[in-house]
Design a protein around this motif. Sequence first.
Motif, PDB file in Angstrom:
ATOM      1  N   GLU A 147      38.613  43.397  34.944  1.00 16.94           N
ATOM      2  CA  GLU A 147      38.703  44.453  33.945  1.00 16.94           C
ATOM      3  C   GLU A 147      39.596  45.516  34.557  1.00 16.94           C
ATOM      4  O   GLU A 147      39.165  46.284  35.413  1.00 16.94           O
ATOM      5  CB  GLU A 147      37.317  45.019  33.624  1.00 16.94           C
ATOM      6  N   GLN A 166      39.534  45.836  38.514  1.00 10.37           N
ATOM      7  CA  GLN A 166      38.188  45.647  39.049  1.00 10.37           C
ATOM      8  C   GLN A 166      37.624  44.323  38.560  1.00 10.37           C
ATOM      9  O   GLN A 166      37.986  43.827  37.483  1.00 10.37           O
ATOM     10  CB  GLN A 166      37.272  46.792  38.602  1.00 10.37           C
ATOM     11  N   LEU A 167      36.708  43.755  39.351  1.00 10.17           N
ATOM     12  CA  LEU A 167      36.050  42.534  38.915  1.00 10.17           C
ATOM     13  C   LEU A 167      35.255  42.802  37.653  1.00 10.17           C
ATOM     14  O   LEU A 167      34.701  43.892  37.468  1.00 10.17           O
ATOM     15  CB  LEU A 167      35.096  42.016  40.007  1.00 10.17           C
ATOM     16  N   ILE A 168      35.169  41.805  36.781  1.00  8.06           N
ATOM     17  CA  ILE A 168      34.337  41.958  35.591  1.00  8.06           C
ATOM     18  C   ILE A 168      32.890  42.139  36.019  1.00  8.06           C
ATOM     19  O   ILE A 168      32.471  41.689  37.085  1.00  8.06           O
ATOM     20  CB  ILE A 168      34.479  40.742  34.648  1.00  8.06           C
ATOM     21  N   SER A 169      32.119  42.781  35.194  1.00  8.69           N
ATOM     22  CA  SER A 169      30.739  43.115  35.557  1.00  8.69           C
ATOM     23  C   SER A 169      29.842  41.885  35.651  1.00  8.69           C
ATOM     24  O   SER A 169      28.877  41.867  36.418  1.00  8.69           O
ATOM     25  CB  SER A 169      30.159  44.103  34.536  1.00  8.69           C
ATOM     26  N   LYS A 170      30.136  40.842  34.868  1.00  6.41           N
ATOM     27  CA  LYS A 170      29.307  39.639  34.894  1.00  6.41           C
ATOM     28  C   LYS A 170      29.721  38.773  36.073  1.00  6.41           C
ATOM     29  O   LYS A 170      30.781  38.163  36.088  1.00  6.41           O
ATOM     30  CB  LYS A 170      29.462  38.854  33.586  1.00  6.41           C
ATOM     31  N   GLN A 171      28.857  38.716  37.094  1.00  2.00           N
ATOM     32  CA  GLN A 171      29.164  37.961  38.298  1.00  2.00           C
ATOM     33  C   GLN A 171      27.961  37.108  38.707  1.00  2.00           C
ATOM     34  O   GLN A 171      26.819  37.460  38.433  1.00  2.00           O
ATOM     35  CB  GLN A 171      29.540  38.908  39.438  1.00  2.00           C
ATOM     36  N   ASP A 187      31.463  35.048  38.454  1.00  3.82           N
ATOM     37  CA  ASP A 187      32.268  34.399  37.425  1.00  3.82           C
ATOM     38  C   ASP A 187      32.885  33.140  38.023  1.00  3.82           C
ATOM     39  O   ASP A 187      33.654  33.209  38.967  1.00  3.82           O
ATOM     40  CB  ASP A 187      33.361  35.358  36.955  1.00  3.82           C
ATOM     41  N   GLU A 195      35.708  41.533  46.902  1.00  4.62           N
ATOM     42  CA  GLU A 195      34.317  41.887  46.597  1.00  4.62           C
ATOM     43  C   GLU A 195      33.622  40.821  45.761  1.00  4.62           C
ATOM     44  O   GLU A 195      32.498  41.027  45.302  1.00  4.62           O
ATOM     45  CB  GLU A 195      34.281  43.226  45.838  1.00  4.62           C
ATOM     46  N   HIS A 196      34.248  39.689  45.560  1.00  2.00           N
ATOM     47  CA  HIS A 196      33.629  38.627  44.766  1.00  2.00           C
ATOM     48  C   HIS A 196      32.368  38.117  45.474  1.00  2.00           C
ATOM     49  O   HIS A 196      32.342  38.015  46.708  1.00  2.00           O
ATOM     50  CB  HIS A 196      34.626  37.477  44.575  1.00  2.00           C
TER      51      HIS A 196
END
Length: 281
Positions: free
Chosen positions: A139, A142-147, A149, A178-179
């Motif tokens: 997003e 930044q990484l999408i909030s749903k993780q 993914d 940060e994944h």
Amino acid sequence: MNPSLENIKDLSLTSDNADGGSLTVEQALANLESADLGLRFYAAWWLGRFRINEPAAVTALIEALDDEADRTPEGGYPLRRNAARALGKLGDRQAVPPLIGCLDCSDFYVREAAVQSLEMLGNPVCISALIKLLAVGLEGEQLISKQPDLSQPYDAILEALGTLRATEFAPLVKAFLEHPIELVQYSAARAMYQLTQQPVYGERLVKALTGEKLQLRRAVLADLGAIGYLPAADAIAQTLAENSLKLISLKGLLEHQVNHITPSTFSEGAIKVMNLMDSLL
């Protein structure tokens, strides 16, 4: 299905013929047109395994990227996967546009194979398509909030962007540090080192060599070899992993050193790596 399990499944179909058997180029090309799906699958693998870089082979494999006959109950395309993998090994850049087209395939493993082959072919024209896939997990920057993914082969995409030196997209790559999946983190660190040459990313990989999971340590050995991070040499040699994998990693470091020196001389770093390799033999 877990990607590693899928790869094992693919390998099991070819292990009995790993030496190439008595197959000829003509037979392999004919088998790609066979009604027997097993013969077609093996032929695509064989052409890649033995680097049959002939125009007819490249053309046949490109055509196989659109195959609809070999379909699993889950919706996968086994022949497409093998064809995509083979095209990267053959090194013919006319495969780049068809492989970019594979990035829209519904089969995760076809997309993964296409990304890996695009990395091998080294044509930066694919970067925008790779960024489009990477952006599925983002997003903005930044990484999408749903993780986590797991919808895309992010590790392969990140590694390809690093190899292709997609420096302008470093902020997008950095987000994947940060994944929640460690393998993806390591791929991001590998790519960030390639894009920035900042030691902090190499050191992050060195630290990962002390992790508890052997599978992850093996992956990091490959990452460090790929980026040629010389300060990792001692840590690589001391890693709790197979000597064969440590030697491959050190070979990557050595190749990076040799590529930056004159043929008649060896740097201290290159000599150190060679000594470490000798100690593992």
